[in-house]
Design a protein around this motif. Structure first.
Motif, PDB file in Angstrom:
ATOM      1  N   GLY A  56      24.817  27.207   1.601  1.00  0.00           N
ATOM      2  CA  GLY A  56      24.520  27.227   3.036  1.00  0.00           C
ATOM      3  C   GLY A  56      23.058  27.056   3.364  1.00  0.00           C
ATOM      4  N   ASP A  57      22.157  27.258   2.396  1.00  0.00           N
ATOM      5  CA  ASP A  57      20.726  27.119   2.651  1.00  0.00           C
ATOM      6  C   ASP A  57      20.346  25.648   2.857  1.00  0.00           C
ATOM      7  OD1 ASP A  57      20.472  29.792   2.418  1.00  0.00           O
ATOM      8  OD2 ASP A  57      19.271  29.788   0.584  1.00  0.00           O
ATOM      9  N   LEU A  58      19.391  25.430   3.734  1.00  0.00           N
ATOM     10  CA  LEU A  58      18.816  24.092   3.916  1.00  0.00           C
ATOM     11  C   LEU A  58      17.605  23.981   2.995  1.00  0.00           C
ATOM     12  CD1 LEU A  58      18.775  21.382   5.483  1.00  0.00           C
ATOM     13  CD2 LEU A  58      17.250  22.486   7.137  1.00  0.00           C
ATOM     14  N   ILE A  59      17.669  23.067   2.025  1.00  0.00           N
ATOM     15  CA  ILE A  59      16.593  22.952   1.049  1.00  0.00           C
ATOM     16  C   ILE A  59      16.159  21.494   0.910  1.00  0.00           C
ATOM     17  CG2 ILE A  59      17.481  24.935  -0.246  1.00  0.00           C
ATOM     18  CD1 ILE A  59      18.390  22.936  -2.412  1.00  0.00           C
ATOM     19  N   GLU A  60      14.987  21.330   0.334  1.00  0.00           N
ATOM     20  CA  GLU A  60      14.471  20.008  -0.016  1.00  0.00           C
ATOM     21  C   GLU A  60      14.049  20.042  -1.478  1.00  0.00           C
ATOM     22  OE1 GLU A  60      11.089  16.759   1.463  1.00  0.00           O
ATOM     23  OE2 GLU A  60      11.289  18.717   2.446  1.00  0.00           O
ATOM     24  N   ALA A  61      14.649  19.165  -2.282  1.00  0.00           N
ATOM     25  CA  ALA A  61      14.367  19.138  -3.721  1.00  0.00           C
ATOM     26  C   ALA A  61      14.723  17.779  -4.286  1.00  0.00           C
ATOM     27  CB  ALA A  61      15.169  20.229  -4.446  1.00  0.00           C
ATOM     28  N   GLN A  62      13.915  17.334  -5.258  1.00  0.00           N
ATOM     29  CA  GLN A  62      14.154  16.058  -5.926  1.00  0.00           C
ATOM     30  C   GLN A  62      14.325  14.900  -4.934  1.00  0.00           C
ATOM     31  OE1 GLN A  62      14.005  15.810  -9.394  1.00  0.00           O
ATOM     32  NE2 GLN A  62      13.316  17.930  -9.103  1.00  0.00           N
ATOM     33  N   GLY A  63      13.536  14.944  -3.864  1.00  0.00           N
ATOM     34  CA  GLY A  63      13.574  13.863  -2.881  1.00  0.00           C
ATOM     35  C   GLY A  63      14.756  13.897  -1.938  1.00  0.00           C
ATOM     36  N   GLU A  64      15.544  14.962  -1.958  1.00  0.00           N
ATOM     37  CA  GLU A  64      16.723  15.079  -1.103  1.00  0.00           C
ATOM     38  C   GLU A  64      16.576  16.295  -0.188  1.00  0.00           C
ATOM     39  OE1 GLU A  64      19.075  12.962  -0.811  1.00  0.00           O
ATOM     40  OE2 GLU A  64      18.801  11.700  -2.580  1.00  0.00           O
ATOM     41  N   LEU A  65      17.021  16.116   1.052  1.00  0.00           N
ATOM     42  CA  LEU A  65      17.055  17.205   2.025  1.00  0.00           C
ATOM     43  C   LEU A  65      18.490  17.419   2.453  1.00  0.00           C
ATOM     44  CD1 LEU A  65      15.649  19.162   4.103  1.00  0.00           C
ATOM     45  CD2 LEU A  65      15.618  17.214   5.672  1.00  0.00           C
ATOM     46  N   GLY A  66      18.956  18.667   2.405  1.00  0.00           N
ATOM     47  CA  GLY A  66      20.327  18.915   2.817  1.00  0.00           C
ATOM     48  C   GLY A  66      20.714  20.369   2.678  1.00  0.00           C
ATOM     49  N   ALA A  67      21.900  20.681   3.177  1.00  0.00           N
ATOM     50  CA  ALA A  67      22.455  22.030   3.076  1.00  0.00           C
ATOM     51  C   ALA A  67      23.217  22.159   1.759  1.00  0.00           C
ATOM     52  CB  ALA A  67      23.388  22.308   4.246  1.00  0.00           C
ATOM     53  N   VAL A  68      23.024  23.283   1.082  1.00  0.00           N
ATOM     54  CA  VAL A  68      23.673  23.502  -0.211  1.00  0.00           C
ATOM     55  C   VAL A  68      25.171  23.715   0.011  1.00  0.00           C
ATOM     56  CG1 VAL A  68      23.760  24.925  -2.285  1.00  0.00           C
ATOM     57  CG2 VAL A  68      21.576  24.521  -1.137  1.00  0.00           C
ATOM     58  N   THR A 100      23.587  16.019   3.074  1.00  0.00           N
ATOM     59  CA  THR A 100      22.391  15.540   3.745  1.00  0.00           C
ATOM     60  C   THR A 100      22.623  15.463   5.258  1.00  0.00           C
ATOM     61  OG1 THR A 100      22.995  13.193   3.639  1.00  0.00           O
ATOM     62  CG2 THR A 100      21.914  14.154   1.694  1.00  0.00           C
ATOM     63  N   PRO A 101      21.547  15.315   6.055  1.00  0.00           N
ATOM     64  CA  PRO A 101      21.717  15.172   7.515  1.00  0.00           C
ATOM     65  C   PRO A 101      22.596  13.984   7.901  1.00  0.00           C
ATOM     66  CG  PRO A 101      19.442  15.682   6.992  1.00  0.00           C
ATOM     67  CD  PRO A 101      20.138  15.445   5.681  1.00  0.00           C
ATOM     68  N   ALA A 102      22.685  12.975   7.035  1.00  0.00           N
ATOM     69  CA  ALA A 102      23.558  11.827   7.291  1.00  0.00           C
ATOM     70  C   ALA A 102      24.985  12.072   6.806  1.00  0.00           C
ATOM     71  CB  ALA A 102      22.989  10.578   6.623  1.00  0.00           C
ATOM     72  N   ASN A 103      25.297  13.328   6.462  1.00  0.00           N
ATOM     73  CA  ASN A 103      26.626  13.735   5.991  1.00  0.00           C
ATOM     74  C   ASN A 103      27.008  13.031   4.687  1.00  0.00           C
ATOM     75  OD1 ASN A 103      28.784  15.511   6.412  1.00  0.00           O
ATOM     76  ND2 ASN A 103      30.086  13.853   7.141  1.00  0.00           N
ATOM     77  N   LYS A 104      26.014  12.826   3.831  1.00  0.00           N
ATOM     78  CA  LYS A 104      26.257  12.274   2.500  1.00  0.00           C
ATOM     79  C   LYS A 104      26.180  13.393   1.462  1.00  0.00           C
ATOM     80  CE  LYS A 104      24.282   7.764   3.678  1.00  0.00           C
ATOM     81  NZ  LYS A 104      23.217   6.766   3.359  1.00  0.00           N
ATOM     82  N   LEU A 105      26.946  13.234   0.392  1.00  0.00           N
ATOM     83  CA  LEU A 105      26.949  14.224  -0.678  1.00  0.00           C
ATOM     84  C   LEU A 105      25.922  13.835  -1.734  1.00  0.00           C
ATOM     85  CD1 LEU A 105      28.205  16.743  -2.030  1.00  0.00           C
ATOM     86  CD2 LEU A 105      29.859  15.203  -3.110  1.00  0.00           C
ATOM     87  N   ALA A 106      24.920  14.683  -1.940  1.00  0.00           N
ATOM     88  CA  ALA A 106      23.900  14.456  -2.973  1.00  0.00           C
ATOM     89  C   ALA A 106      24.161  15.416  -4.129  1.00  0.00           C
ATOM     90  CB  ALA A 106      22.501  14.675  -2.412  1.00  0.00           C
TER      91      ALA A 106
END
Length: 285
Positions: A138-150, A162-168
């Motif tokens: 649930g945390d919003l993090i930025e790591a390895q060039g990716e930003l998104g909710a865990v 990610t904010p674009a609703n993609k799975l990283a």
């Protein structure tokens, strides 16, 4: 010459028809039965101790609030390692040579370690992440060039939306060894936007209007208070840093709202937002 006469005597020999005497049977029982009983006893006691130890470790992990995935993995790992040691001990009690068995296990472990070198790095990173918890689901993090909710934390990878609703999907090895920015940890985030106004405009009027705009939004936090400050004297504009604070869940709503309403407010106040001008110079023939 007359040969000596040998008198035959009856000798009572108690021989079992199957070839085993009572003495031999007793010898076999002592030679094989006692080690077998010892091995069975060692196995029963060892299995009991392993069961109790695994339960104890599980309770300690519950008190420390370990992640469920890590708890299951570590308890299973402890159980299997101790079980293998118990089996080796039982085999040694039965007289089975355990040195070669241990050598085979060591060689197999080395081969598996070399084959899964990258996976082991990710596994170690996953263990560190689950123990030290730099982020959680649930945390919003930025790591390895990716930003998104865990979305999910596995033992080998971390999954972000990610904010674009993609799975990283990011391996845990680089995650544990790299920089991680956790925007949720403190419960508050600053939204950074910048707008430029003309040098001839009333700077105080622009700042007051933008600050009032920020304070009117219920999603903008009162503490820390929003701010509007001069951030740069650019070539053709005075740049203002418009910085409201909000919760991580409201970040994108506040971000887009701030950009849109900044333009509307400055237009209403009749404050010019400069745009690039191109000057064409023609040389006379």
């Amino acid at each position: 010459m007359q040969e000596p006469i040998v008198e035959a005597k009856n000798v009572d020999v108690n021989i079992d028809p199957s070839g085993f005497s009572i003495e031999n049977l007793t010898g076999y029982a002592l030679e094989y039965g006692v080690p077998l009983l010892k091995a069975i006893l060692i196995y029963i006691i060892g299995a009991f101790i392993i069961k109790k130890l695994v339960k104890l470790v599980s309770k300690l992990m519950d008190k420390k609030d370990y992640d469920l995935t890590l708890k299951k993995f570590l308890t299973n790992l402890i159980k299997w390692v101790l079980t293998i040691l118990l089996v080796v001990t039982v085999a040694g009690t039965l007289g089975i040579e355990t040195a070669s068995f241990a050598a085979i296990l060591a060689a197999a472990g080395l081969a598996i370690g070399l084959a899964l070198q990258g996976s082991l790095s990710n596994f170690a990173g996953g263990v560190l992440i689950l123990i030290f918890k730099p982020y959680k689901i649930g945390d919003l993090i930025e790591a390895q060039g990716e930003l998104g909710a865990v979305k999910e934390i596995d033992i080998l990878v971390t999954k972000l939306i990610t904010p674009a609703n993609k799975l990283a999907i990011i391996p845990n090895g680089p995650m544990a060894n790299g920089n991680i920015v956790n925007y949720t940890a403190e419960g508050k985030m600053r939204v950074d936007t910048t707008v430029g106004i003309g040098y001839g405009e009333d700077m105080k009027q622009a700042k007051d209007a933008l600050l009032a705009m920020l304070e009117s939004n219920p999603k903008v936090l009162k503490d820390p208070a929003p701010s509007v400050n001069v951030s740069e004297l650019a070539e053709s504009s005075v740049n203002l840093a418009v910085r409201p604070y909000c919760t991580p869940e409201d970040y994108w709503d506040v971000y887009f709202w701030t950009i849109e309403n900044t333009k509307l407010v400055l237009d209403r106040e009749k404050i010019e937002i400069p745009y690039p001008h191109a000057v064409e110079i023609q040389k006379e023939a």
